[in-house]
Design a protein around this motif. Structure first.
Motif, PDB file in Angstrom:
ATOM      1  N   ALA A   1      -5.571   8.161  11.198  1.00  0.00           N
ATOM      2  CA  ALA A   1      -4.508   8.405  10.229  1.00  0.00           C
ATOM      3  C   ALA A   1      -5.044   9.376   9.193  1.00  0.00           C
ATOM      4  N   THR A   2      -4.153  10.022   8.456  1.00  0.00           N
ATOM      5  CA  THR A   2      -4.628  10.916   7.404  1.00  0.00           C
ATOM      6  C   THR A   2      -5.450  10.128   6.402  1.00  0.00           C
ATOM      7  N   LEU A   3      -4.935   8.967   5.971  1.00  0.00           N
ATOM      8  CA  LEU A   3      -5.664   8.032   5.126  1.00  0.00           C
ATOM      9  C   LEU A   3      -5.688   6.677   5.821  1.00  0.00           C
ATOM     10  N   THR A   4      -6.819   5.999   5.783  1.00  0.00           N
ATOM     11  CA  THR A   4      -6.938   4.705   6.450  1.00  0.00           C
ATOM     12  C   THR A   4      -5.993   3.678   5.850  1.00  0.00           C
ATOM     13  N   GLN A   5      -5.700   3.782   4.570  1.00  0.00           N
ATOM     14  CA  GLN A   5      -4.790   2.831   3.923  1.00  0.00           C
ATOM     15  C   GLN A   5      -3.421   2.824   4.588  1.00  0.00           C
ATOM     16  N   GLU A   6      -3.030   3.952   5.220  1.00  0.00           N
ATOM     17  CA  GLU A   6      -1.749   4.003   5.913  1.00  0.00           C
ATOM     18  C   GLU A   6      -1.687   2.967   7.031  1.00  0.00           C
ATOM     19  N   LEU A   7      -2.814   2.703   7.673  1.00  0.00           N
ATOM     20  CA  LEU A   7      -2.852   1.742   8.774  1.00  0.00           C
ATOM     21  C   LEU A   7      -2.536   0.327   8.299  1.00  0.00           C
ATOM     22  N   ALA A   8      -2.788   0.071   7.004  1.00  0.00           N
ATOM     23  CA  ALA A   8      -2.500  -1.242   6.428  1.00  0.00           C
ATOM     24  C   ALA A   8      -1.160  -1.267   5.711  1.00  0.00           C
ATOM     25  N   GLY A   9      -0.437  -0.146   5.709  1.00  0.00           N
ATOM     26  CA  GLY A   9       0.841  -0.089   5.030  1.00  0.00           C
ATOM     27  C   GLY A   9       0.724  -0.171   3.524  1.00  0.00           C
ATOM     28  N   VAL A  10      -0.374   0.373   2.986  1.00  0.00           N
ATOM     29  CA  VAL A  10      -0.674   0.263   1.556  1.00  0.00           C
ATOM     30  C   VAL A  10      -0.808   1.659   0.968  1.00  0.00           C
ATOM     31  N   GLN A  11      -0.390   1.820  -0.283  1.00  0.00           N
ATOM     32  CA  GLN A  11      -0.674   3.057  -0.999  1.00  0.00           C
ATOM     33  C   GLN A  11      -1.414   2.723  -2.282  1.00  0.00           C
TER      34      GLN A  11
END
Length: 387
Positions: A226-236
């Motif tokens: 993913a562009t940012l790993t946080q996207e995989l957790a559905g978090v910003q």
């Protein structure tokens, strides 16, 4: 005795050239580079689009300092915030500087907006974390090797176990301005938290009126699929730290992206950097964003993940390694009967560069341009090294 300070213990190789996933040493031997500059070389060595951007800018303007504007900085800021779905970008040079920037912004936000009493702000951080090696960064560290001999330490941090949301909840109080963690602990050996960890940190910080700060200096910009790993957790996150791959393996470049109301507390004179956002870094950064905007590199990390994880899983089943952690094109393996250093040296003898961390752990972070055939070659070398 040599003229060079011995703050690193490199492999006994001297690299002369690099191209894509490959490097060649001064003796003429080629290696697949699965260290990749600790993920600074996500796009490989000397990517032609990144080189072209750097060359073009070198022929025009290299530095103004932030005392003047230049024509590449605002387009870079607009591009990186669009890519990361954030509002504002503050450019710096190194990863540690990006984390320092986030800490300063969080503390000032805590005083100016949340109303924490002066000099009382606290930030909750995680055991085993790696955020750099400045005196403030090591003050957040639980690693004796990084800390010992460098005190006194910067106050204001509460260290709790990683992947333990309840420990974070217990540590939060009215002085807490932020929780700062890595979505994946890279230096610790690619430690991947449980599925609910980041969402729970998001909930806890929202509930406490605190900020969530995520250090994506190693995990961000395509490495995990993913562009940012946080996207995989559905978090910003409220603030996200970027670095390493942001400079394309060509120039040091880092920064913080996030909420405008948080970064906006840093006004003229409160924070700065002579080289941060310089024209060459901005030009290369724009080219990096263009590469990531296609989704090609994120998709490649996802597509090749089963090869990396599957081959490592076979070694685990055979009892040749004791643990495996893999996300995208990022692998951590633990060995028991020999040191990580010995395994990395054995892999180098097989034509693959990797590096140990914390004794018996080995990390692999191949460039995202690696082919499946080349990745199989990497895992063949690992298999031979641990047998």
């Amino acid at each position: 005795m040599t003229a060079l300070a011995a703050n690193y213990q490199p492999l006994d190789l001297e690299i002369a050239t690099g191209e894509g996933a490959w490097v060649t040493d001064t003796a003429g031997r080629s290696y697949l580079d699965c260290l990749a500059g600790y993920s600074a070389l996500n796009f490989g060595h000397r990517h032609p689009e990144l080189l072209a951007a750097a060359h073009a800018q070198l022929d025009r303007l290299t530095l103004t300092s932030r005392a003047l504007r230049h024509e590449v900085l605002l387009p870079f800021a607009e591009a990186i915030t669009e890519l990361t779905s954030t509002q504002m970008f503050l450019p710096m040079n190194t990863g540690a500087e990006a984390v320092e920037t986030a800490i300063k912004a969080a503390r000032k936000w805590g005083y100016d907006v949340k109303g924490v009493p002066a000099d009382q702000a606290t930030i909750i951080v995680a055991e085993g974390a790696f955020h750099g090696r400045t005196t403030t960064m090591i003050s957040m560290s639980s690693d004796p090797e990084a800390r010992t001999g460098f005190g006194p330490y910067t106050p204001g941090f509460r260290i709790v176990p990683y992947d333990d949301a309840q420990a974070v909840a217990d540590a939060i109080d009215e002085t807490t301005v932020a929780v700062l963690v890595e979505p994946v602990q890279g230096e610790a050996g690619v430690l991947i938290p449980s599925t609910g960890y980041l969402p729970e940190l998001r909930r806890l910080t929202d509930e406490a009126g605190a900020l969530l700060l995520l250090d994506e200096i190693q995990s961000g910009l395509g490495r995990t699929g993913a562009t940012l790993t946080q996207e995989l957790a559905g978090v910003q996150a409220d603030l996200t730290m970027l670095g390493k791959a942001l400079g394309g393996g060509i120039v040091p470049s880092s920064g913080v992206v996030g909420r405008a109301d948080v970064l906006g507390v840093l006004t003229a004179g409160t924070h700065g950097s002579t080289f941060g956002g310089n024209p060459v870094a901005s030009a290369v950064g724009l080219a990096v964003v263009r590469l990531l905007a296609t989704g090609e590199y994120q998709e490649r990390a996802r597509t090749l993940h089963p090869v990396l994880a599957g081959r490592a899983g076979q070694l685990l089943e055979e009892g040749l390694i004791t643990d495996v952690r893999c996300l995208g094109l990022w692998l951590g393996v633990d060995v028991s009967d020999r040191s990580g250093r010995e395994v990395s040296e054995r892999m180098a003898a097989e034509g693959v560069i990797a590096k140990e961390t914390h004794g018996h752990t080995l990390r692999l972070a191949p460039p995202l341009c690696i082919s499946e055939t080349e990745l199989q070659q990497v895992m063949d070398a690992l298999a031979k090294a641990v047998r």
